[in-house]
Design an enzyme around this catalytic site. Structure first.
Site, PDB file in Angstrom:
ATOM      1  N   GLY A  62       0.864  -1.424   0.011  1.00  0.00           N
ATOM      2  CA  GLY A  62      -0.030   0.080   0.007  1.00  0.00           C
ATOM      3  C   GLY A  62       0.705   1.038   0.048  1.00  0.00           C
ATOM      4  N   ASP A 117       1.341   3.120   4.838  1.00  0.00           N
ATOM      5  CA  ASP A 117       0.233   3.746   4.176  1.00  0.00           C
ATOM      6  C   ASP A 117      -0.917   4.207   5.307  1.00  0.00           C
ATOM      7  OD1 ASP A 117      -0.631   1.096   4.167  1.00  0.00           O
ATOM      8  OD2 ASP A 117      -1.817   1.584   2.347  1.00  0.00           O
ATOM      9  N   ASP A 120      -4.515   1.621  11.220  1.00  0.00           N
ATOM     10  CA  ASP A 120      -5.991   1.175  11.223  1.00  0.00           C
ATOM     11  C   ASP A 120      -6.220   0.694  12.662  1.00  0.00           C
ATOM     12  OD1 ASP A 120      -8.697   1.004  10.871  1.00  0.00           O
ATOM     13  OD2 ASP A 120      -8.285  -0.380   8.973  1.00  0.00           O
ATOM     14  N   LYS A 148      -6.192   6.160  11.446  1.00  0.00           N
ATOM     15  CA  LYS A 148      -7.589   6.089  11.753  1.00  0.00           C
ATOM     16  C   LYS A 148      -7.832   5.573  13.196  1.00  0.00           C
ATOM     17  CE  LYS A 148     -10.170   3.947   8.487  1.00  0.00           C
ATOM     18  NZ  LYS A 148     -10.835   2.710   7.924  1.00  0.00           N
ATOM     19  N   PHE A 169     -14.174   3.637   4.759  1.00  0.00           N
ATOM     20  CA  PHE A 169     -13.356   2.970   4.069  1.00  0.00           C
ATOM     21  C   PHE A 169     -12.683   3.379   3.160  1.00  0.00           C
ATOM     22  CE2 PHE A 169     -11.927  -0.316   1.368  1.00  0.00           C
ATOM     23  CZ  PHE A 169     -11.067  -1.374   2.270  1.00  0.00           C
ATOM     24  N   VAL A 170     -11.246   3.789   3.058  1.00  0.00           N
ATOM     25  CA  VAL A 170     -10.701   4.765   1.922  1.00  0.00           C
ATOM     26  C   VAL A 170      -9.817   3.785   1.192  1.00  0.00           C
ATOM     27  CG1 VAL A 170     -10.568   6.731   3.200  1.00  0.00           C
ATOM     28  CG2 VAL A 170      -8.937   4.887   3.837  1.00  0.00           C
ATOM     29  N   ASP A 176      -6.093  -0.171  -1.172  1.00  0.00           N
ATOM     30  CA  ASP A 176      -6.704  -1.169  -2.182  1.00  0.00           C
ATOM     31  C   ASP A 176      -7.988  -1.403  -1.479  1.00  0.00           C
ATOM     32  OD1 ASP A 176      -5.656  -2.725  -0.386  1.00  0.00           O
ATOM     33  OD2 ASP A 176      -6.430  -4.459  -1.739  1.00  0.00           O
ATOM     34  N   ARG A 182      -5.821   1.205  -6.331  1.00  0.00           N
ATOM     35  CA  ARG A 182      -4.580   1.760  -5.732  1.00  0.00           C
ATOM     36  C   ARG A 182      -4.135   2.650  -6.692  1.00  0.00           C
ATOM     37  NH1 ARG A 182      -2.300  -1.656  -1.862  1.00  0.00           N
ATOM     38  NH2 ARG A 182      -2.737  -4.357  -1.915  1.00  0.00           N
TER      39      ARG A 182
HETATM   40  C1  PRP Z   1      -3.136  -2.502   4.769  1.00  0.00           C
HETATM   41  C2  PRP Z   1      -2.270  -1.254   5.159  1.00  0.00           C
HETATM   42  C3  PRP Z   1      -1.387  -1.487   6.540  1.00  0.00           C
HETATM   43  C4  PRP Z   1      -2.477  -2.276   7.285  1.00  0.00           C
HETATM   44  C5  PRP Z   1      -3.065  -1.449   8.361  1.00  0.00           C
HETATM   45  O1  PRP Z   1      -2.173  -3.500   4.736  1.00  0.00           O
HETATM   46  O2  PRP Z   1      -1.255  -1.287   3.932  1.00  0.00           O
HETATM   47  O3  PRP Z   1      -0.316  -2.154   6.314  1.00  0.00           O
HETATM   48  O4  PRP Z   1      -3.415  -2.961   6.541  1.00  0.00           O
HETATM   49  O5  PRP Z   1      -4.015  -1.990   8.893  1.00  0.00           O
HETATM   50  P1  PRP Z   1      -3.969  -2.393  10.549  1.00  0.00           P
HETATM   51  O6  PRP Z   1      -3.448  -1.292  11.234  1.00  0.00           O
HETATM   52  O7  PRP Z   1      -5.445  -2.851  10.751  1.00  0.00           O
HETATM   53  O8  PRP Z   1      -3.090  -3.699  10.708  1.00  0.00           O
HETATM   54  P2  PRP Z   1      -2.859  -4.970   4.045  1.00  0.00           P
HETATM   55  O9  PRP Z   1      -2.525  -6.070   4.778  1.00  0.00           O
HETATM   56  O10 PRP Z   1      -4.159  -4.720   3.452  1.00  0.00           O
HETATM   57  O11 PRP Z   1      -1.738  -4.824   2.553  1.00  0.00           O
HETATM   58  P3  PRP Z   1      -1.523  -3.835   1.382  1.00  0.00           P
HETATM   59  O12 PRP Z   1      -0.565  -2.894   2.037  1.00  0.00           O
HETATM   60  O13 PRP Z   1      -0.816  -4.812   0.480  1.00  0.00           O
HETATM   61  O14 PRP Z   1      -2.771  -3.262   1.114  1.00  0.00           O
END
Ligand code: PRP
Length: 214
Positions: A62, A117, A120, A148, A169-170, A176, A182
């Site tokens: 991300g 990125d 959460d 967030k 949800f962004v 993504d 993305r």
């Molecule tokens: C997403 C994002 C963060 C993580 C944050 O990764 O890139 O790394 O979730 O969420 P959290 O604080 O709830 O752990 P994802 O696993 O979706 O992979 P991506 O980066 O390939 O989208």
């Protein structure tokens, strides 16, 4: 401690480009707001890291856009490496984590900037931070584009935050849903009716076939 700024998010006047209007409800952060804030963040990081060689560790996938825009403004000697980490969870929920790529560079004794990125639930960073600390960097700071706080379940925070966002949800600018969106040049709010369209992230299925890196 770096100054935390959360600039105003986009108002209702910025229309979603026609191509994305069926899927994206509204623009939360415009490309101009992103560019401006990331330039500011780079200035803060540059001041804090001046005089030391830094290793930027970016979490795949991300961070792709944020990272590129951030490091082009960093006028410091730096080395760049990536960690692959992904959640098993489908859709909008953060599930169990698997590491799909380990660091190649030695960070022992170095200044590390960990880039993600979005912060959460905090599950990702709460696993990654201790893993990196175990490699004995001289110091480590955490930089996220989006924070967030409403969804946090782990006690984790970032030293540099681009934007604090509400619990929506962004997608876009690297983020993504089911591996889509993305490439949007802005951060947008996905229409809730889009969530149900893909039962499981395509990449999640792939990750399940991979042997996770310990
Ligand atoms: C997403 C994002 C963060 C993580 C944050 O990764 O890139 O790394 O979730 O969420 P959290 O604080 O709830 O752990 P994802 O696993 O979706 O992979 P991506 O980066 O390939 O989208």
């Amino acid at each position: 401690m770096a100054k935390r700024v959360s600039p105003k998010l986009a108002g209702p006047l910025m229309p979603v480009p026609a191509r994305w209007r069926d899927e994206v409800e509204r623009i939360l952060i415009t490309d101009r707001q992103l560019a401006h804030r990331i330039y500011e963040m780079a200035g803060e990081i540059e001041r804090d890291f001046a005089g030391h060689e830094m290793v930027v560790v970016s979490l795949l996938n991300g961070t792709v856009m944020f990272l590129g825009d951030l490091i082009r403004h960093l006028c410091l000697p730096l080395r760049l490496d990536f960690m692959g980490v992904s959640s098993y969870g489908a859709g909008t929920e953060s599930g169990d984590l698997v590491f799909t790529k380990e660091l190649r560079l030695d960070v022992a004794g170095r200044d590390v900037l960990l880039v993600d990125d979005i912060l959460d639930t905090g599950k990702t960073l709460s696993r990654v931070i201790p893993k990196l600390q175990a490699l004995r960097p001289r110091r480590m700071k955490v930089c996220v584009l989006l924070d967030k706080p409403a969804r946090r379940v782990e006690k984790v925070s970032a030293d540099y935050v681009g934007f604090t966002i509400p619990d929506v949800f962004v997608v876009g600018y690297g983020l993504d849903y089911a591996e889509k969106y993305r490439n949007l040049p802005f951060v947008g709010v996905l229409k809730p009716e889009m969530y149900g369209k893909t039962a499981e992230k395509p990449a999640t299925r792939l990750v399940k076939k991979l042997k996770p890196v310990q």
